[in-house]
Motif scaffolding. Sequence first.
Motif, PDB file in Angstrom:
ATOM      1  N   LEU A 296       0.950  -1.096  -0.093  1.00 52.89           N
ATOM      2  CA  LEU A 296       0.009   0.070  -0.076  1.00 52.89           C
ATOM      3  C   LEU A 296       0.875   1.189  -0.061  1.00 52.89           C
ATOM      4  CD1 LEU A 296      -2.859  -0.965   2.413  1.00 52.89           C
ATOM      5  CD2 LEU A 296      -3.114  -0.247  -0.031  1.00 52.89           C
ATOM      6  N   ASN A 297       2.062   1.192   0.618  1.00 51.20           N
ATOM      7  CA  ASN A 297       2.795   2.503   0.881  1.00 51.20           C
ATOM      8  C   ASN A 297       3.374   2.583  -0.472  1.00 51.20           C
ATOM      9  OD1 ASN A 297       2.239   2.912   3.384  1.00 51.20           O
ATOM     10  ND2 ASN A 297       3.794   1.758   4.239  1.00 51.20           N
ATOM     11  N   LYS A 298       3.872   1.588  -1.525  1.00 47.92           N
ATOM     12  CA  LYS A 298       4.345   1.905  -2.635  1.00 47.92           C
ATOM     13  C   LYS A 298       3.436   2.496  -3.654  1.00 47.92           C
ATOM     14  CE  LYS A 298       7.430  -2.120  -2.540  1.00 47.92           C
ATOM     15  NZ  LYS A 298       7.750  -3.111  -3.368  1.00 47.92           N
ATOM     16  N   ALA A 299       2.168   2.452  -3.457  1.00 47.21           N
ATOM     17  CA  ALA A 299       1.169   2.843  -4.314  1.00 47.21           C
ATOM     18  C   ALA A 299       0.991   4.369  -4.380  1.00 47.21           C
ATOM     19  CB  ALA A 299      -0.265   2.598  -3.906  1.00 47.21           C
ATOM     20  N   SER A 300       1.565   5.092  -5.671  1.00 50.37           N
ATOM     21  CA  SER A 300       1.387   6.323  -6.220  1.00 50.37           C
ATOM     22  C   SER A 300      -0.119   6.899  -6.339  1.00 50.37           C
ATOM     23  CB  SER A 300       2.234   6.638  -7.276  1.00 50.37           C
ATOM     24  OG  SER A 300       1.846   5.881  -8.542  1.00 50.37           O
ATOM     25  N   VAL A 301      -0.900   5.947  -6.552  1.00 47.30           N
ATOM     26  CA  VAL A 301      -2.362   6.471  -6.900  1.00 47.30           C
ATOM     27  C   VAL A 301      -3.012   5.905  -5.322  1.00 47.30           C
ATOM     28  CG1 VAL A 301      -4.508   5.993  -8.032  1.00 47.30           C
ATOM     29  CG2 VAL A 301      -2.200   6.063  -9.313  1.00 47.30           C
ATOM     30  N   ARG A 302      -3.714   7.151  -4.693  1.00 50.02           N
ATOM     31  CA  ARG A 302      -4.750   7.002  -3.835  1.00 50.02           C
ATOM     32  C   ARG A 302      -6.093   7.065  -4.046  1.00 50.02           C
ATOM     33  NH1 ARG A 302       0.012   6.096  -1.664  1.00 50.02           N
ATOM     34  NH2 ARG A 302       0.644   6.842   0.146  1.00 50.02           N
ATOM     35  N   ASN A 303      -6.524   5.849  -4.761  1.00 51.43           N
ATOM     36  CA  ASN A 303      -7.930   5.987  -5.248  1.00 51.43           C
ATOM     37  C   ASN A 303      -8.991   5.362  -4.091  1.00 51.43           C
ATOM     38  OD1 ASN A 303      -7.367   3.131  -5.495  1.00 51.43           O
ATOM     39  ND2 ASN A 303      -7.338   3.029  -7.789  1.00 51.43           N
ATOM     40  N   ALA A 304     -10.023   5.102  -4.498  1.00 49.36           N
ATOM     41  CA  ALA A 304     -11.084   4.532  -3.414  1.00 49.36           C
ATOM     42  C   ALA A 304     -10.728   3.186  -2.943  1.00 49.36           C
ATOM     43  CB  ALA A 304     -12.332   4.560  -4.023  1.00 49.36           C
ATOM     44  N   GLU A 305      -9.922   2.407  -3.851  1.00 42.26           N
ATOM     45  CA  GLU A 305      -9.754   0.875  -3.596  1.00 42.26           C
ATOM     46  C   GLU A 305      -8.583   1.211  -2.704  1.00 42.26           C
ATOM     47  OE1 GLU A 305      -9.658  -3.444  -3.916  1.00 42.26           O
ATOM     48  OE2 GLU A 305     -11.160  -2.016  -4.121  1.00 42.26           O
ATOM     49  N   TRP A 306      -7.663   2.036  -2.764  1.00 43.18           N
ATOM     50  CA  TRP A 306      -6.495   1.885  -1.809  1.00 43.18           C
ATOM     51  C   TRP A 306      -6.961   2.687  -0.365  1.00 43.18           C
ATOM     52  CZ3 TRP A 306      -4.688   5.283   1.560  1.00 43.18           C
ATOM     53  CH2 TRP A 306      -3.279   5.416   2.134  1.00 43.18           C
ATOM     54  N   TYR A 307      -7.851   3.439  -0.248  1.00 43.03           N
ATOM     55  CA  TYR A 307      -8.418   3.713   0.907  1.00 43.03           C
ATOM     56  C   TYR A 307      -9.285   2.759   1.557  1.00 43.03           C
ATOM     57  CZ  TYR A 307      -6.968   8.825   0.644  1.00 43.03           C
ATOM     58  OH  TYR A 307      -6.387   9.888   0.793  1.00 43.03           O
ATOM     59  N   PHE A 308      -9.986   1.902   0.729  1.00 42.86           N
ATOM     60  CA  PHE A 308     -10.611   0.952   1.500  1.00 42.86           C
ATOM     61  C   PHE A 308      -9.823  -0.242   2.050  1.00 42.86           C
ATOM     62  CE2 PHE A 308     -12.277  -3.430   0.745  1.00 42.86           C
ATOM     63  CZ  PHE A 308     -13.467  -3.189   1.741  1.00 42.86           C
ATOM     64  N   LEU A 309      -8.809  -0.612   1.238  1.00 40.70           N
ATOM     65  CA  LEU A 309      -7.972  -1.716   1.576  1.00 40.70           C
ATOM     66  C   LEU A 309      -6.826  -0.992   2.761  1.00 40.70           C
ATOM     67  CD1 LEU A 309      -6.506  -3.133  -1.720  1.00 40.70           C
ATOM     68  CD2 LEU A 309      -8.196  -3.964  -0.066  1.00 40.70           C
ATOM     69  N   SER A 310      -6.609   0.206   2.791  1.00 41.06           N
ATOM     70  CA  SER A 310      -5.581   0.837   3.828  1.00 41.06           C
ATOM     71  C   SER A 310      -6.664   0.661   5.238  1.00 41.06           C
ATOM     72  CB  SER A 310      -5.396   2.255   3.690  1.00 41.06           C
ATOM     73  OG  SER A 310      -4.699   2.795   4.750  1.00 41.06           O
ATOM     74  N   GLY A 311      -8.082   1.197   5.084  1.00 48.89           N
ATOM     75  CA  GLY A 311      -9.040   0.962   6.318  1.00 48.89           C
ATOM     76  C   GLY A 311      -9.062  -0.465   6.772  1.00 48.89           C
ATOM     77  N   MET A 312      -9.147  -1.523   5.732  1.00 44.55           N
ATOM     78  CA  MET A 312      -9.335  -2.839   6.228  1.00 44.55           C
ATOM     79  C   MET A 312      -8.251  -3.379   6.893  1.00 44.55           C
ATOM     80  SD  MET A 312     -12.342  -3.232   5.451  1.00 44.55           S
ATOM     81  CE  MET A 312     -12.508  -4.980   6.015  1.00 44.55           C
ATOM     82  N   LEU A 313      -6.715  -2.719   6.396  1.00 44.83           N
ATOM     83  CA  LEU A 313      -5.640  -2.840   7.163  1.00 44.83           C
ATOM     84  C   LEU A 313      -5.379  -2.646   8.616  1.00 44.83           C
ATOM     85  CD1 LEU A 313      -2.567  -4.241   6.858  1.00 44.83           C
ATOM     86  CD2 LEU A 313      -2.056  -1.819   6.163  1.00 44.83           C
ATOM     87  N   SER A 314      -6.066  -1.254   8.612  1.00 45.72           N
ATOM     88  CA  SER A 314      -5.977  -0.584  10.018  1.00 45.72           C
ATOM     89  C   SER A 314      -7.169  -1.268  10.852  1.00 45.72           C
ATOM     90  CB  SER A 314      -6.541   0.926  10.026  1.00 45.72           C
ATOM     91  OG  SER A 314      -5.537   1.600   9.304  1.00 45.72           O
ATOM     92  N   TYR A 315      -8.140  -1.735  10.248  1.00 47.40           N
ATOM     93  CA  TYR A 315      -9.113  -2.724  10.913  1.00 47.40           C
ATOM     94  C   TYR A 315      -8.390  -3.996  11.610  1.00 47.40           C
ATOM     95  CZ  TYR A 315     -13.482  -4.945  12.367  1.00 47.40           C
ATOM     96  OH  TYR A 315     -14.496  -5.579  12.940  1.00 47.40           O
ATOM     97  N   LYS A 316      -7.767  -4.512  10.871  1.00 50.40           N
ATOM     98  CA  LYS A 316      -7.142  -5.868  11.283  1.00 50.40           C
ATOM     99  C   LYS A 316      -6.222  -5.479  12.205  1.00 50.40           C
ATOM    100  CE  LYS A 316      -8.134  -9.341   8.290  1.00 50.40           C
ATOM    101  NZ  LYS A 316      -8.037 -10.694   8.466  1.00 50.40           N
ATOM    102  N   LYS A 317      -5.424  -4.201  12.275  1.00 49.95           N
ATOM    103  CA  LYS A 317      -4.338  -4.059  13.290  1.00 49.95           C
ATOM    104  C   LYS A 317      -5.100  -3.451  14.503  1.00 49.95           C
ATOM    105  CE  LYS A 317      -0.562  -2.395  10.501  1.00 49.95           C
ATOM    106  NZ  LYS A 317       0.198  -1.150  10.113  1.00 49.95           N
ATOM    107  N   GLY A 318      -6.406  -3.266  14.677  1.00 53.42           N
ATOM    108  CA  GLY A 318      -7.266  -2.907  15.805  1.00 53.42           C
ATOM    109  C   GLY A 318      -7.241  -1.193  16.019  1.00 53.42           C
TER     110      GLY A 318
END
Length: 179
Positions: free
Chosen positions: A88-110
Amino acid sequence: MNPYEVLGISENATEEEIKTAYRELVKKYHPDKYQNNPLSELAEEKLREVNKAYEMLQSKGGSSSFVDFQEIRMNIDRNNLIQAEQLLNKASVRNAEWYFLSGMLSYKKGWYDDAINKVQQAVNMDPNNYEYRDAFNRMKSMGHGYQGYASNYRQSSNSDAFCQALQCYLCLDCCCDCI
Protein backbone atom coordinates in the motif's frame (compact mmCIF):
# COMPACT_ATOMS: atom_id res chain seq x y z
CA MET A 1 -2.85 13.33 -20.61
CA ASN A 2 -4.12 10.52 -18.40
CA PRO A 3 -2.04 7.44 -19.26
CA TYR A 4 -4.73 5.11 -17.93
CA GLU A 5 -7.32 6.60 -20.31
CA VAL A 6 -4.93 6.39 -23.25
CA LEU A 7 -4.34 2.68 -22.56
CA GLY A 8 -8.04 2.12 -21.86
CA ILE A 9 -7.55 0.71 -18.37
CA SER A 10 -8.64 1.60 -14.85
CA GLU A 11 -6.33 3.37 -12.41
CA ASN A 12 -6.13 0.28 -10.22
CA ALA A 13 -5.07 -1.97 -13.10
CA THR A 14 -2.37 -4.52 -12.37
CA GLU A 15 1.02 -4.44 -14.03
CA GLU A 16 -0.02 -7.36 -16.22
CA GLU A 17 -3.21 -5.58 -17.34
CA ILE A 18 -1.16 -2.51 -18.23
CA LYS A 19 1.30 -4.56 -20.27
CA THR A 20 -1.51 -6.43 -22.04
CA ALA A 21 -3.31 -3.20 -22.96
CA TYR A 22 -0.05 -1.67 -24.17
CA ARG A 23 0.79 -4.66 -26.38
CA GLU A 24 -2.69 -4.71 -27.92
CA LEU A 25 -2.55 -1.02 -28.75
CA VAL A 26 0.96 -1.30 -30.23
CA LYS A 27 -0.30 -4.08 -32.51
CA LYS A 28 -3.34 -2.01 -33.43
CA TYR A 29 -1.38 1.13 -34.38
CA HIS A 30 1.85 -0.47 -35.66
CA PRO A 31 3.18 1.33 -38.77
CA ASP A 32 3.42 -1.92 -40.75
CA LYS A 33 -0.38 -2.21 -40.65
CA TYR A 34 -0.81 1.25 -42.19
CA GLN A 35 1.68 1.22 -45.07
CA ASN A 36 0.26 3.08 -48.07
CA ASN A 37 -2.80 4.00 -46.01
CA PRO A 38 -4.17 7.53 -45.63
CA LEU A 39 -4.53 6.86 -41.88
CA SER A 40 -0.82 6.17 -41.40
CA GLU A 41 -0.11 9.60 -39.86
CA LEU A 42 -3.00 9.23 -37.43
CA ALA A 43 -1.82 5.73 -36.48
CA GLU A 44 1.71 7.06 -35.93
CA GLU A 45 0.38 9.79 -33.66
CA LYS A 46 -1.71 7.29 -31.70
CA LEU A 47 1.28 4.98 -31.34
CA ARG A 48 3.40 7.86 -29.98
CA GLU A 49 0.62 8.63 -27.50
CA VAL A 50 0.40 4.98 -26.40
CA ASN A 51 4.18 4.77 -25.99
CA LYS A 52 4.25 7.98 -23.97
CA ALA A 53 1.44 6.76 -21.70
CA TYR A 54 3.22 3.47 -21.11
CA GLU A 55 6.49 5.27 -20.39
CA MET A 56 4.70 7.53 -17.90
CA LEU A 57 3.42 4.53 -16.00
CA GLN A 58 6.83 2.87 -16.13
CA SER A 59 8.59 6.05 -14.95
CA LYS A 60 6.67 5.93 -11.69
CA GLY A 61 9.41 3.63 -10.49
CA GLY A 62 9.35 0.71 -12.83
CA SER A 63 7.38 -2.42 -12.24
CA SER A 64 7.64 -2.10 -8.45
CA SER A 65 5.46 1.03 -8.53
CA PHE A 66 2.45 -0.87 -9.85
CA VAL A 67 0.10 -1.87 -7.14
CA ASP A 68 -1.71 -5.17 -7.37
CA PHE A 69 -4.72 -4.54 -5.16
CA GLN A 70 -5.69 -8.21 -5.40
CA GLU A 71 -2.34 -9.17 -3.87
CA ILE A 72 -2.89 -6.65 -1.06
CA ARG A 73 -6.34 -8.14 -0.42
CA MET A 74 -4.84 -11.63 -0.20
CA ASN A 75 -2.17 -10.44 2.22
CA ILE A 76 -4.79 -8.81 4.44
CA ASP A 77 -6.92 -11.97 4.35
CA ARG A 78 -3.89 -14.07 5.32
CA ASN A 79 -2.98 -11.63 8.14
CA ASN A 80 0.28 -10.82 6.37
CA LEU A 81 -0.20 -7.21 7.44
CA ILE A 82 3.41 -6.11 7.05
CA GLN A 83 3.50 -7.14 3.37
CA ALA A 84 0.08 -5.57 2.75
CA GLU A 85 1.23 -2.30 4.33
CA GLN A 86 4.44 -2.25 2.29
CA LEU A 87 2.49 -2.72 -0.94
CA LEU A 88 0.00 0.00 0.00
CA ASN A 89 2.82 2.41 0.82
CA LYS A 90 4.33 1.86 -2.65
CA ALA A 91 1.13 2.98 -4.34
CA SER A 92 1.36 6.34 -6.05
CA VAL A 93 -2.38 6.42 -6.73
CA ARG A 94 -4.65 6.98 -3.74
CA ASN A 95 -7.99 5.91 -5.22
CA ALA A 96 -11.08 4.50 -3.48
CA GLU A 97 -9.68 0.96 -3.53
CA TRP A 98 -6.49 2.16 -1.85
CA TYR A 99 -8.44 3.86 0.94
CA PHE A 100 -10.67 0.82 1.38
CA LEU A 101 -7.75 -1.61 1.66
CA SER A 102 -5.85 0.77 3.91
CA GLY A 103 -8.92 0.94 6.13
CA MET A 104 -9.22 -2.84 6.22
CA LEU A 105 -5.55 -3.06 7.17
CA SER A 106 -6.12 -0.59 10.01
CA TYR A 107 -9.12 -2.61 11.12
CA LYS A 108 -7.04 -5.80 11.24
CA LYS A 109 -4.46 -3.93 13.34
CA GLY A 110 -7.16 -2.84 15.78
CA TRP A 111 -7.00 0.83 14.77
CA TYR A 112 -10.78 1.20 14.51
CA ASP A 113 -11.05 4.99 14.25
CA ASP A 114 -8.49 5.08 11.44
CA ALA A 115 -10.24 2.15 9.72
CA ILE A 116 -13.62 3.86 9.81
CA ASN A 117 -12.17 7.13 8.50
CA LYS A 118 -10.39 5.46 5.59
CA VAL A 119 -13.32 3.25 4.60
CA GLN A 120 -15.57 6.31 4.79
CA GLN A 121 -13.16 8.08 2.42
CA ALA A 122 -13.46 5.11 0.02
CA VAL A 123 -17.27 5.33 0.21
CA ASN A 124 -17.11 9.08 -0.48
CA MET A 125 -14.91 8.49 -3.52
CA ASP A 126 -17.00 5.60 -4.87
CA PRO A 127 -20.49 5.81 -3.32
CA ASN A 128 -21.93 3.11 -5.60
CA ASN A 129 -19.52 0.43 -4.39
CA TYR A 130 -21.58 -1.97 -2.26
CA GLU A 131 -18.51 -3.61 -0.69
CA TYR A 132 -17.21 -0.30 0.65
CA ARG A 133 -20.62 0.80 1.98
CA ASP A 134 -21.28 -2.57 3.60
CA ALA A 135 -17.90 -2.62 5.36
CA PHE A 136 -18.39 0.96 6.53
CA ASN A 137 -21.88 0.24 7.89
CA ARG A 138 -20.65 -2.88 9.69
CA MET A 139 -17.78 -1.00 11.30
CA LYS A 140 -20.07 1.82 12.39
CA SER A 141 -22.67 -0.55 13.84
CA MET A 142 -20.02 -2.52 15.72
CA GLY A 143 -18.66 0.70 17.17
CA HIS A 144 -22.11 1.77 18.35
CA GLY A 145 -22.65 -1.62 19.95
CA TYR A 146 -19.47 -1.31 21.97
CA GLN A 147 -20.25 2.28 22.90
CA GLY A 148 -23.68 1.27 24.15
CA TYR A 149 -22.23 -1.59 26.15
CA ALA A 150 -19.55 0.61 27.69
CA SER A 151 -21.92 3.43 28.55
CA ASN A 152 -24.41 1.00 30.11
CA TYR A 153 -21.61 -0.51 32.13
CA ARG A 154 -20.45 2.86 33.43
CA GLN A 155 -23.95 3.91 34.43
CA SER A 156 -24.52 0.90 36.63
CA SER A 157 -23.83 2.05 40.19
CA ASN A 158 -24.51 -1.38 41.66
CA SER A 159 -21.58 -2.91 39.82
CA ASP A 160 -19.32 -0.04 40.96
CA ALA A 161 -20.26 -0.64 44.60
CA PHE A 162 -19.65 -4.36 44.18
CA CYS A 163 -16.23 -3.71 42.61
CA GLN A 164 -15.27 -1.35 45.42
CA ALA A 165 -16.31 -3.89 48.07
CA LEU A 166 -14.31 -6.59 46.29
CA GLN A 167 -11.24 -4.33 46.14
CA CYS A 168 -11.50 -3.63 49.89
CA TYR A 169 -11.81 -7.32 50.61
CA LEU A 170 -8.72 -8.12 48.49
CA CYS A 171 -6.70 -5.33 50.16
CA LEU A 172 -7.64 -6.51 53.62
CA ASP A 173 -6.79 -10.08 52.71
CA CYS A 174 -3.36 -9.01 51.49
CA CYS A 175 -2.61 -6.79 54.48
CA CYS A 176 -3.56 -9.17 57.25
CA ASP A 177 -4.30 -12.80 57.76
CA CYS A 178 -7.50 -12.15 59.68
CA ILE A 179 -9.84 -12.69 56.71
